[in-house]
Design a protein around this motif. Sequence first.
Motif, mmCIF file in Angstrom:
data_model
loop_
_atom_site.group_PDB
_atom_site.id
_atom_site.type_symbol
_atom_site.label_atom_id
_atom_site.label_comp_id
_atom_site.label_asym_id
_atom_site.label_seq_id
_atom_site.Cartn_x
_atom_site.Cartn_y
_atom_site.Cartn_z
ATOM 1 N N LEU B 13 2.724 0.597 5.008
ATOM 2 C CA LEU B 13 3.321 1.865 4.569
ATOM 3 C C LEU B 13 4.520 2.210 5.441
ATOM 4 C CD1 LEU B 13 0.189 4.099 3.900
ATOM 5 C CD2 LEU B 13 1.676 3.001 2.218
ATOM 6 N N ILE B 14 4.371 2.003 6.742
ATOM 7 C CA ILE B 14 5.457 2.361 7.650
ATOM 8 C C ILE B 14 6.669 1.481 7.398
ATOM 9 C CG2 ILE B 14 6.170 2.361 10.082
ATOM 10 C CD1 ILE B 14 3.291 3.255 10.757
ATOM 11 N N PHE B 18 8.868 4.150 5.557
ATOM 12 C CA PHE B 18 9.361 5.026 6.618
ATOM 13 C C PHE B 18 10.399 4.370 7.525
ATOM 14 C CE2 PHE B 18 5.452 6.946 5.115
ATOM 15 C CZ PHE B 18 5.907 8.227 4.851
ATOM 16 N N ALA B 19 10.246 3.070 7.775
ATOM 17 C CA ALA B 19 11.239 2.407 8.627
ATOM 18 C C ALA B 19 12.666 2.568 8.067
ATOM 19 C CB ALA B 19 10.881 0.937 8.830
ATOM 20 N N PRO B 20 12.866 2.477 6.739
ATOM 21 C CA PRO B 20 14.237 2.676 6.233
ATOM 22 C C PRO B 20 14.811 4.058 6.577
ATOM 23 C CG PRO B 20 12.865 1.662 4.535
ATOM 24 C CD PRO B 20 11.937 2.055 5.660
ATOM 25 N N LEU B 21 13.933 5.046 6.727
ATOM 26 C CA LEU B 21 14.402 6.398 7.052
ATOM 27 C C LEU B 21 14.866 6.501 8.497
ATOM 28 C CD1 LEU B 21 11.553 8.443 5.330
ATOM 29 C CD2 LEU B 21 13.826 7.922 4.413
ATOM 30 N N ALA B 22 14.470 5.534 9.310
ATOM 31 C CA ALA B 22 14.813 5.547 10.731
ATOM 32 C C ALA B 22 15.959 4.600 11.048
ATOM 33 C CB ALA B 22 13.581 5.177 11.568
ATOM 34 N N ALA B 23 16.420 3.874 10.033
ATOM 35 C CA ALA B 23 17.391 2.799 10.281
ATOM 36 C C ALA B 23 18.698 3.325 10.860
ATOM 37 C CB ALA B 23 17.653 2.034 8.988
ATOM 38 N N LEU B 31 11.150 2.197 14.239
ATOM 39 C CA LEU B 31 9.716 2.548 14.186
ATOM 40 C C LEU B 31 8.831 1.388 14.643
ATOM 41 C CD1 LEU B 31 9.347 4.602 10.887
ATOM 42 C CD2 LEU B 31 10.201 5.308 13.106
ATOM 43 N N ARG B 32 9.377 0.471 15.420
ATOM 44 C CA ARG B 32 8.610 -0.705 15.841
ATOM 45 C C ARG B 32 8.054 -0.551 17.245
ATOM 46 N NH1 ARG B 32 9.536 -4.781 12.229
ATOM 47 N NH2 ARG B 32 8.643 -6.298 13.659
#
Lengths: 325, 325
Positions: B13-14, B18-23, B31-32
């Motif tokens: 899910l992340i 969600f990771a694309p939102l943090a790019a 988010l890693r």
Amino acid sequence: MNDRPERRGEFDLISRYFAPLAAGYPGSFGLRDDAAVIAPDPGCELVVTADAIVAGVHFLAGDPADDVARKLLRVSLSDLAAKGARPLGYVITTAWPRDLPEDWIAGFAAGLADDQPRFGVSLLGGDTVSTDGPTCLSLTAFGQVPVGRMLRRNGARAGDRIMVSGTIGDAGAGLALLKGDAGGLEPAARDFLVDRYRRPQPRNGLGPALLEVASSCIDVSDGLLADLAHLCAESGTAGEVHGDRVPLSPARRGFGNPQAAWTAGDDYELLFTVAPDKAEAAFAVAAAQGVPVTDIGEMTAGNGVRIVDGEGRDVTPRRLGYVHF
Amino acid sequence: MNDRPERRGEFDLISRYFAPLAAGYPGSFGLRDDAAVIAPDPGCELVVTADAIVAGVHFLAGDPADDVARKLLRVSLSDLAAKGARPLGYVITTAWPRDLPEDWIAGFAAGLADDQPRFGVSLLGGDTVSTDGPTCLSLTAFGQVPVGRMLRRNGARAGDRIMVSGTIGDAGAGLALLKGDAGGLEPAARDFLVDRYRRPQPRNGLGPALLEVASSCIDVSDGLLADLAHLCAESGTAGEVHGDRVPLSPARRGFGNPQAAWTAGDDYELLFTVAPDKAEAAFAVAAAQGVPVTDIGEMTAGNGVRIVDGEGRDVTPRRLGYVHF
């Protein structure tokens, strides 16, 4: 005029139980202003980490409220430790069932109040709402590191030593005991293991000290091998652990099945890697913090993790860690 | 070796949603890394605000997922606006029911993705867990202000003008329409009011501009009079509002019962006070932001709030605002 008859419940809970937790931090404005201010020291940046826990999923219904609070806080403090960050404060949001006894909320706040001075943190702010479901808690913690120096998961290199603080597998055994596993232990050993599950001891002294020596770091929450796998995946290395070097407490040894310690979660020890020429310095900084650390293996070329026995045989379990989600 | 077979659901899910939102934010480390870094600009400090919402309490089960996401984000952005803070980013924790369709999560993330560039924010980090109860969402937002300049609730003085941005009561009427109130409105007016409820427009342009002119500020979330009561309580003043000056949109006027606008929640307009000699400057900075503001009354000595009609008669309702908790 009555100034705020509406939302009495929320304002009451905040002023009674949470405002006292913010009293030591001027930037919280006593929780009276819907926002807080925070700034890192000159030359530092903030490290931010967030965790959510839900009743029935992440804690047991019968767990004492103060221990639930401590665990929520300490799990985030452990994340900060793994980043080498010095803790500053936290914000919390709580969704309480409407029929939750106020005693539970009082106990929850008491756990936070007890832990704050221990870890040098204050409540900065938050939100309190009600829910028709189970208690749902979210905490965002703030620490600081010198700019650009946060310990990462991706800095390990082939040849680095793998080290871990404290002892491994205690919390997993404590959880098994709480779930009814008799274990055949002395009461003191049983209490020790249950306490390790209920009251993790984040390594906030050791974490910042590792900034000078560690190439990567993570806290052991999913399990020793699962968390090592995260370090390996992010660093592009493989990791090899010597099973007989994994440090077990006397109580954990008495519990039996030492292999289960490799995959048990919730220890909140620090698992970190160190270039070979810094291994001695790593032991020295840990000793200065009064924290035992153990060299349990080495990073190698390749990917994935394996664990070997005293004869070098691969004894890697199929499942590396604990499923929280 | 399989590096992380456990917690597949959470990691999937992340990484997917969600990771694309943090790019766009390097300090999120994609988010890693379980933690993010953030620092205010030189001379600034961070403003932090947290909100939690629960399905069935704070949003309607049938609300579109993307609108729930927008509302969660925008409510916090409105808190930042009321502090005069420029938004930087946010962390989010989500507790999803196990049987929640993944489409809902995708829609939720799409709402955030759509709003991020609009408000100049990125996702910094968070946590994703499951729950046996309703969806429970928590968001902590970060903005910045020059050190020591955050707009407070407690700065109003007797004699200050009371001003409000935009129009009041639209969201409350929109909610009533969604709950089945026919309202006898044209479709366009109905859509406008529902949109005002579902997609609040936080005043992030106006907020920082008010740093130079406002003596206190709050966003209208509980209701115009309830939020004014908060300002009065914190400032040690009374507030008097002229009912016929409270700005209503054409659609809201068509809805009828204008008095209900005074106590309706969720407008997310800015309610602020201005010393009399700064009133002209306040209108000027608002005009420069393209935001209409209205002078609706004055702070006076005493305590509590009252609202008067065109003949000066006290028409204060018994209940000042909306109960969220």
